[in-house]
Design an enzyme around this catalytic site. Sequence first.
Site, PDB file in Angstrom:
ATOM      1  CD  GLU A 171      -4.917   1.883   1.833  1.00 27.32           C
ATOM      2  OE1 GLU A 171      -4.981   1.734   0.807  1.00 27.32           O
ATOM      3  OE2 GLU A 171      -5.517   1.122   2.660  1.00 27.32           O
ATOM      4  CB  SER A 196      -9.149  -0.741   4.029  1.00 27.37           C
ATOM      5  OG  SER A 196      -9.964  -1.742   3.574  1.00 27.37           O
ATOM      6  NE  ARG A 211      -3.675  -2.244   0.243  1.00 27.40           N
ATOM      7  CZ  ARG A 211      -3.612  -3.455  -0.466  1.00 27.40           C
ATOM      8  NH1 ARG A 211      -2.211  -3.658  -1.048  1.00 27.40           N
ATOM      9  NH2 ARG A 211      -4.359  -4.472  -0.098  1.00 27.40           N
TER      10      ARG A 211
END
Length: 359
Positions: free
Chosen positions: A351, A246, A169
Amino acid sequence: MTSRLTESGATVSEQVPLSTLTSLRLGGPARVLAECATTDVLVDVVRLLDAEGVPTLILAGGSNLVVGDAGFDGVVVRIATTGVELGAGRVRAEAGAVWDDVVAKTVDAGFGGLEALSGIPGSAGATPVQNVGAYGVEVGSVLHRVRLLDRRTGDVRWVGPEALGLGYRTSVLKHSDAALVLDVELEVRPDGTSAPLGYRELATALGAEEGERRPAAEVREQVLALRRGKGMVLDAADHDTWSAGSFFTNPIVSDDALPAVLAAVAARVGADVRVPRFPADGGTKLSAGWLIERAGFGKGFPSEGAPARLSTKHTLALTNRGNATTADLVALARQVRDGVQQAFGVRLEPEPVPVGCEI
């Protein structure tokens, strides 16, 4: 500056609420919004702003931003390029193309390889920045090259994935203004079969074995169904999808720290409970959603009526229930992060990229 932006080909507006341009539907106004419908205009506008030292925020799909309630006191450059070209084993997409549209076009044209990434919100240009992934596939595994504007020199060039420092990520492009993605080129399978099924939940839903390939259209349909069940496909009528996806990445715990974490889990939920964990570079990857739930933050936390809540479908999504402020969402994020750390000694990292706020 407004007139110069217009002369460069941008469509310019003032005091535009950024809540209208983000999937969280949060954020105060942009002092100036410059929309760029072609790559040439985008390059000219960004070069101009950088040469003048004007504070600049680049925005495309707005699905991975948490913008503060005060907004952005500068120029927000909105990437509105949408081109998608399909060739022999490749797809090239301009940075502003809606990512799921890119996936859908490849599948509809009989190509495979991107289907596991169906339903992910945001733009094509953001995918290598985040190295987005789902259901066992990451963009880095299918990325052929990326065209970048080097904002330090003004040069435009293609680079391969090896230049991007791709990780879980993340990439060298994330949390950096040094380069701007203009186009992405990805490799697809001309036979129309999927990438090998590398995620148990998806394989089970398809009645397949891990490692099998299935028709890409069949896999895409199932991925979208699974994501909808978790509130992870954007739907204006469903507040569970008013999110940034998320919110926390799955933490990677070092080998040295893992025994203490597992002991803390055992003390809280029982020694016979299986902790979901997966091998990862630098240690062991744990499930952020699993840890959040075991730390006492269930679906819909804190309660019905709260302006910002965990999704009622998926504890890893923080959602705006319609009247939240960014401050409300940030407070919830901190509460969840700190609660998991207190319970298990694991610090969750967000994130989404914060703009004008601190998580």
